[in-house]
Scaffold this motif. Structure first.
Motif, mmCIF file in Angstrom:
data_model
loop_
_atom_site.group_PDB
_atom_site.id
_atom_site.type_symbol
_atom_site.label_atom_id
_atom_site.label_comp_id
_atom_site.label_asym_id
_atom_site.label_seq_id
_atom_site.Cartn_x
_atom_site.Cartn_y
_atom_site.Cartn_z
ATOM 1 N N PRO A 220 0.822 -1.214 0.000
ATOM 2 C CA PRO A 220 0.000 0.000 0.000
ATOM 3 C C PRO A 220 0.859 1.269 0.000
ATOM 4 N N LEU A 221 0.361 2.299 -0.682
ATOM 5 C CA LEU A 221 1.078 3.562 -0.780
ATOM 6 C C LEU A 221 0.966 4.303 0.556
ATOM 7 N N ARG A 222 2.076 4.810 1.041
ATOM 8 C CA ARG A 222 2.104 5.497 2.330
ATOM 9 C C ARG A 222 1.931 7.004 2.117
ATOM 10 N N LEU A 223 0.856 7.544 2.657
ATOM 11 C CA LEU A 223 0.497 8.942 2.451
ATOM 12 C C LEU A 223 0.560 9.686 3.775
ATOM 13 N N VAL A 224 1.085 10.890 3.750
ATOM 14 C CA VAL A 224 1.147 11.703 4.952
ATOM 15 C C VAL A 224 0.707 13.122 4.637
ATOM 16 N N CYS A 225 0.086 13.756 5.609
ATOM 17 C CA CYS A 225 -0.267 15.171 5.535
ATOM 18 C C CYS A 225 0.145 15.789 6.865
ATOM 19 N N LEU A 294 7.947 11.776 7.731
ATOM 20 C CA LEU A 294 8.401 11.959 6.354
ATOM 21 C C LEU A 294 9.292 10.792 5.918
ATOM 22 N N ALA A 295 10.074 10.247 6.832
ATOM 23 C CA ALA A 295 10.898 9.083 6.503
ATOM 24 C C ALA A 295 10.028 7.875 6.186
ATOM 25 N N TRP A 296 8.873 7.782 6.833
ATOM 26 C CA TRP A 296 7.946 6.661 6.598
ATOM 27 C C TRP A 296 7.198 6.802 5.269
ATOM 28 N N ALA A 297 6.865 8.025 4.891
ATOM 29 C CA ALA A 297 5.909 8.272 3.811
ATOM 30 C C ALA A 297 6.520 8.118 2.426
ATOM 31 N N ASP A 298 5.668 7.725 1.483
ATOM 32 C CA ASP A 298 6.007 7.784 0.060
ATOM 33 C C ASP A 298 5.614 9.135 -0.537
ATOM 34 N N VAL A 299 4.469 9.661 -0.094
ATOM 35 C CA VAL A 299 3.884 10.856 -0.707
ATOM 36 C C VAL A 299 3.362 11.787 0.384
ATOM 37 N N LEU A 300 3.607 13.089 0.203
ATOM 38 C CA LEU A 300 2.973 14.128 1.015
ATOM 39 C C LEU A 300 1.819 14.715 0.229
ATOM 40 N N LEU A 301 0.661 14.806 0.854
ATOM 41 C CA LEU A 301 -0.506 15.440 0.242
ATOM 42 C C LEU A 301 -0.734 16.797 0.880
ATOM 43 N N HIS A 302 -0.981 17.811 0.037
ATOM 44 C CA HIS A 302 -1.370 19.127 0.525
ATOM 45 C C HIS A 302 -2.632 19.533 -0.231
ATOM 46 N N THR A 303 -3.734 19.659 0.501
ATOM 47 C CA THR A 303 -5.027 19.954 -0.127
ATOM 48 C C THR A 303 -5.504 21.361 0.249
ATOM 49 N N MET A 323 10.153 17.598 0.165
ATOM 50 C CA MET A 323 10.895 17.543 -1.092
ATOM 51 C C MET A 323 12.377 17.290 -0.851
ATOM 52 N N SER A 324 12.908 17.875 0.224
ATOM 53 C CA SER A 324 14.332 17.692 0.512
ATOM 54 C C SER A 324 14.654 16.256 0.899
ATOM 55 N N ALA A 325 13.687 15.571 1.498
ATOM 56 C CA ALA A 325 13.928 14.226 2.014
ATOM 57 C C ALA A 325 13.653 13.130 0.993
ATOM 58 N N GLY A 326 13.080 13.499 -0.149
ATOM 59 C CA GLY A 326 12.766 12.492 -1.151
ATOM 60 C C GLY A 326 11.344 11.996 -1.100
ATOM 61 N N VAL A 327 10.467 12.723 -0.405
ATOM 62 C CA VAL A 327 9.044 12.379 -0.376
ATOM 63 C C VAL A 327 8.372 13.039 -1.572
ATOM 64 N N LEU A 328 7.657 12.279 -2.354
ATOM 65 C CA LEU A 328 6.922 12.827 -3.493
ATOM 66 C C LEU A 328 5.793 13.714 -2.988
ATOM 67 N N VAL A 329 5.444 14.742 -3.751
ATOM 68 C CA VAL A 329 4.444 15.708 -3.295
ATOM 69 C C VAL A 329 3.390 15.900 -4.370
ATOM 70 N N VAL A 330 2.131 15.886 -3.916
ATOM 71 C CA VAL A 330 1.016 16.289 -4.778
ATOM 72 C C VAL A 330 0.247 17.347 -4.007
ATOM 73 N N TRP A 358 -6.532 13.026 -8.268
ATOM 74 C CA TRP A 358 -5.613 12.626 -7.207
ATOM 75 C C TRP A 358 -5.333 11.126 -7.275
ATOM 76 N N GLN A 359 -6.366 10.358 -7.583
ATOM 77 C CA GLN A 359 -6.169 8.908 -7.714
ATOM 78 C C GLN A 359 -5.190 8.595 -8.838
ATOM 79 N N VAL A 360 -5.342 9.281 -9.964
ATOM 80 C CA VAL A 360 -4.437 9.048 -11.098
ATOM 81 C C VAL A 360 -3.019 9.460 -10.715
ATOM 82 N N ALA A 361 -2.877 10.612 -10.045
ATOM 83 C CA ALA A 361 -1.544 11.079 -9.640
ATOM 84 C C ALA A 361 -0.878 10.074 -8.699
ATOM 85 N N LEU A 362 -1.639 9.555 -7.754
ATOM 86 C CA LEU A 362 -1.075 8.611 -6.793
ATOM 87 C C LEU A 362 -0.761 7.267 -7.444
ATOM 88 N N GLN A 363 -1.577 6.866 -8.419
ATOM 89 C CA GLN A 363 -1.258 5.651 -9.172
ATOM 90 C C GLN A 363 0.069 5.807 -9.910
#
Length: 406
Positions: A220-225, A294-303, A323-330, A358-363
């Motif tokens: 599963p994709l790991r998402l953080v906000c 951020l170390a745990w996450a694959d993606v940061l979401l900002h809505t 972004m500095s740590a290598g977490v993808l951002v949408v 958002w679903q397409v971006a995360l895919q």
């Protein structure tokens, strides 16, 4: 406690300092201190104590009592024009909100209570970190003694209920204005502030973390906000995005870091949408724990959205941190977030009202390693070029030094 350095002093005014949700201001002070500046720090509302060996003077509100009983009547005799202008401004136009009214009253009251103390050792410059109460104090002292002052002007100051009550008066006479985004500068210029007076100096990181490796299997994709639970963060939209992901059979785990007044309603909405098991609300965390998320996450979401009050984000610091740590951002395309998260270059941008986008971006983030690595590399370059605290502080120091010149 260390003694202040010799030389001209800069008085730094904050609403609350230090404050856990404003670590960027703490980084600013640490960097300025490292440059050898003689700093005197005042916190007008909360905070106080000590920060990196510097005393943070807090404001005992009981001092307002003698201010109203004795000082204001005395100033009416000594400085009638200033008092007349203040009262005329108060009674001839409505404040944008009661909160902003009291913020400005706090700044004026602080100025009236502390001016005698500062007269014994006048500052070379007063800098208000925000254009609300801190800048009000600097502006009042300028009216009283001609002390030079400068001001920050950030998203809350500019947009909340249309902007601070006395914003233009305070910015008109400031030696310089510190904005942290190009969006803030454009807005101020549209309102009549000379562009040359506005210095866009971003916040920054004192050191860049190692770029973590991309997880080879992201399902599963790991998402953080990471966000305060307030309207401008658009977290109700984010929960609906999670609900759409679940309905589509998209495997994910989500964590929301932060607290705020909307916590109960958001927890209720998560349960209503059926995503309470997938979405964990972690509450407010200290900065080292945020980095762990951020170390745990694959993606940061900002809505982020524009709140009913008009308030909105500038560029939340967690975005360049991720972004500095290598977490993808949408992110949503609101305010200044797209100055950092540039579509297909450093991240992806989606409308919060389009969960499918958002679903397409995360895919794409989950399945396309080449895309993920390209965006991670572009994001890291942007941060290194734009978010270096040492380089940015050099620019801020240069502004202070120029402002202190006779």
């Amino acid at each position: 406690m260390s003694r202040l350095k010799a030389g001209p002093s800069i008085v730094l005014l904050y609403t609350t300092f230090p404050k856990i949700s404003e670590t960027f201001l703490q980084r600013d002070v640490a960097a300025l201190q490292a440059k050898g500046l003689n700093l005197r720090i005042y916190s007008l509302w909360g905070g106080g104590g000590e920060f990196r060996g510097l005393q943070v003077r807090s404001f005992n509100k009981w001092r307002l009592l003698p201010l109203f009983l004795f000082e204001i009547p005395w100033q009416c005799v000594r400085r009638p024009r200033l008092i007349r202008d203040l009262f005329e401004g108060v009674f001839t136009r409505a404040a944008p909100s009661w909160l902003n009214f009291w913020e400005n009253m706090l700044g004026a009251g602080f100025a009236g209570c502390f001016y005698r103390e500062l007269q014994r050792d006048p500052p070379a410059l007063v800098h208000g970190a925000w254009a609300g109460a801190p800048a009000t104090a600097g502006w009042v002292w300028w009216r009283m003694f001609g002390w030079r002052y400068s001001s920050g002007a950030h998203a809350y100051d500019i947009y909340e209920h249309g902007g601070d009550w006395w914003l233009m008066e305070k910015l008109q006479h400031a030696r310089f204005i510190h904005a942290s985004t190009e969006a803030a500068k454009r807005e101020l210029v549209e309102r009549g502030v000379p562009a040359a007076k506005i210095q866009v100096i971003r916040r920054g990181l004192e050191a860049f973390p190692p770029l973590k490796p991309l997880r080879p299997v992201r399902s599963p994709l790991r998402l953080v906000c990471v966000a305060r639970l307030v309207a401008k963060k658009g977290l109700d939209h984010q929960l609906r995005i999670y609900a759409a992901l679940k309905q589509a059979g998209f495997a994910f785990e989500a964590r929301i870091v932060g607290d705020g007044p909307l916590q109960d309603s958001l927890l209720a909405l998560a349960a209503q949408l059926g995503v309470a098991e997938q979405v964990k609300f972690l509450g407010r965390l200290e900065q080292p724990q945020v980095w762990e998320q951020l170390a745990w996450a694959d993606v940061l979401l900002h809505t982020g959205v524009i709140a009913p009050s008009g308030d909105r984000d500038g560029l939340p610091n967690v975005i360049p941190e991720a972004m500095s740590a290598g977490v993808l951002v949408v992110t949503s395309p609101v305010s200044a977030t797209t100055e950092a998260v540039q579509q297909e270059r450093t991240g992806l941008v989606c409308d919060v009202d389009l969960p499918l986008a958002w679903q397409v971006a995360l895919q794409r983030f989950r399945d396309d390693d080449l895309l993920a690595e390209r965006l991670r590399a572009g994001a890291r370059r942007w941060v290194e070029e734009n978010y270096d605290a040492h380089r940015n502080t050099d620019r801020l120091v240069a502004c202070f030094e120029e402002a202190m010149k006779p």
